[in-house]
Design an enzyme around this catalytic site. Structure first.
Site, PDB file in Angstrom:
ATOM      1  N   ARG A  67       0.845  -1.209   0.000  1.00 25.43           N
ATOM      2  CA  ARG A  67       0.000   0.000   0.000  1.00 25.43           C
ATOM      3  C   ARG A  67       0.871   1.246   0.000  1.00 25.43           C
ATOM      4  NH1 ARG A  67      -3.837  -1.006   4.932  1.00 25.43           N
ATOM      5  NH2 ARG A  67      -4.796   0.933   4.247  1.00 25.43           N
ATOM      6  N   HIS A 115      -7.326   7.292  11.807  1.00 27.96           N
ATOM      7  CA  HIS A 115      -6.789   5.928  11.884  1.00 27.96           C
ATOM      8  C   HIS A 115      -5.286   5.872  11.655  1.00 27.96           C
ATOM      9  CE1 HIS A 115     -11.084   4.409  10.714  1.00 27.96           C
ATOM     10  NE2 HIS A 115     -11.000   4.759  11.977  1.00 27.96           N
ATOM     11  N   CYS A 123       7.049   1.978  17.935  1.00 27.08           N
ATOM     12  CA  CYS A 123       7.371   0.795  18.737  1.00 27.08           C
ATOM     13  C   CYS A 123       6.167   0.522  19.629  1.00 27.08           C
ATOM     14  CB  CYS A 123       8.611   1.079  19.599  1.00 27.08           C
ATOM     15  SG  CYS A 123       9.020  -0.319  20.670  1.00 27.08           S
ATOM     16  N   THR A 183     -17.057   7.299   2.099  1.00 31.64           N
ATOM     17  CA  THR A 183     -16.934   6.310   3.164  1.00 31.64           C
ATOM     18  C   THR A 183     -18.223   5.510   3.304  1.00 31.64           C
ATOM     19  OG1 THR A 183     -16.581   5.913   5.545  1.00 31.64           O
ATOM     20  CG2 THR A 183     -17.509   8.057   4.944  1.00 31.64           C
TER      21      THR A 183
END
Ligand code: BV8
Ligand code: ZN
Length: 235
Positions: A67, A115, A123, A183
């Site tokens: 992606r 998102h 991490c 959406t």
């Protein structure tokens, strides 16, 4: 409905966009659930989760790499650009579920990435974060603390960053126009944002060639079109 918007655009002072994968479709980035769907070859619920990453970090990392490569080539389309241009007329905030950064690339100055972002990695043990701007490694890089780094995106079952979500709800509940573009409104809690706008008596417009789940429940005024129609907003 667009005619109404065109000659009244100056009436709206606080415009919020809620966008999803459909707004980037015309930039060559597959949507999640459409028939060009990204998830078609993979099971979303299987890949976009922390468990999948720890079960098979290489597979999930490769999926994001695929992606990333596509997104690094992608350019904002006229829908992204139209949203950015609206900033000449009103305060515009973009609440996007997309992780492709195309709203920012098109010039939108106030974008909340609900998102996360495909260029950011972090991490999961310490708070180390970095960005991947060019070089793509085949395997997830290691953090200085020895743990593998993961995409800094919100996976299913993970909460959205508290500050981002609070700000998003705040903007949604204070806008006078909310445009929901590209959406399916399947994913929560992003799909609740139109409810906050509706509770504040905002005008709601949906730009989507399909009907979506929430449209019915909230009798959203449907504008059946593609993101290409957005430029009319500023013509
Ligand atoms: C949360 C980032 C609290 C990663 C994404 C059961 C089990 C487990 C969880 C749940 C469950 N039921 C509900 C949940 C909650 C879950 C959820 O909503 N699941 C769904 C699948 C039912 N949500 C979460 O887990 C969220 N967190 O709730 O936290 C919590 C905490 C612990 C435990 C439980 C809850 C986190 C959700 C975030 C997931 N991450 N992405 C990545 O990108 O890899 S979601 C992913 O879907 C993308 O962000 C994407 O943007 C998003 C939404 O999809 P859309 O953007 O709408 O894309 P889609 O393809 O669906 O639709 C495209 C639309 O565009 C279509 O309508 C099409 O018609 C239209 N279109 C196409 N072309 C055009 C167009 N429109 C205009 N113009 C065009 N040209
Ligand atoms: Zn670390």
């Amino acid at each position: 409905m667009f005619e109404l918007i065109e000659d009244q655009i100056t009436k709206f002072k606080k415009i919020v966009f809620v966008t999803g994968a459909g707004i980037s479709q015309e930039s060559g980035i597959p949507t999640f659930r459409g028939n060009d769907g990204l998830w078609r070859n993979y099971d979303a619920m299987k890949l976009a989760t922390i468990d999948a990453f720890y079960d098979n970090p290489k597979l999930v990392w490769e999926w994001y790499n695929e992606r990333r490569r596509n997104i690094f080539q992608a350019k904002p389309n006229s829908g992204h650009i139209a949203i950015a241009e609206l900033e000449k007329y009103a305060e515009v905030v973009v609440l996007t579920q997309n992780i492709d950064g195309l709203h920012q690339k098109s010039g939108s100055s106030k974008v909340l990435e609900l998102h996360g972002s495909i260029v950011k990695i972090k991490c999961s043990v310490c708070d180390y974060r970095e960005e991947i701007l060019t070089e793509i490694t085949n395997l997830p890089p290691l953090c200085k603390c020895g743990n593998i780094l993961r995409p800094d995106v919100v996976w299913f079952g993970e909460s959205l960053p508290q500050d981002v979500w609070q700000n998003a709800m705040n903007f949604a509940s204070k806008c006078d126009l909310m445009i929901i573009a590209g959406t399916s409104l399947v994913v929560s809690p992003a799909n609740t944002l139109p409810i906050y706008a509706k509770q504040n008596n905002a005008t709601l417009i949906e730009i989507n060639p399909e009907n979506t789940t929430m449209s019915g429940e909230m009798n959203l005024e449907i504008r059946k079109t593609s993101a290409e129609s957005l430029p009319k907003l500023v013509s």
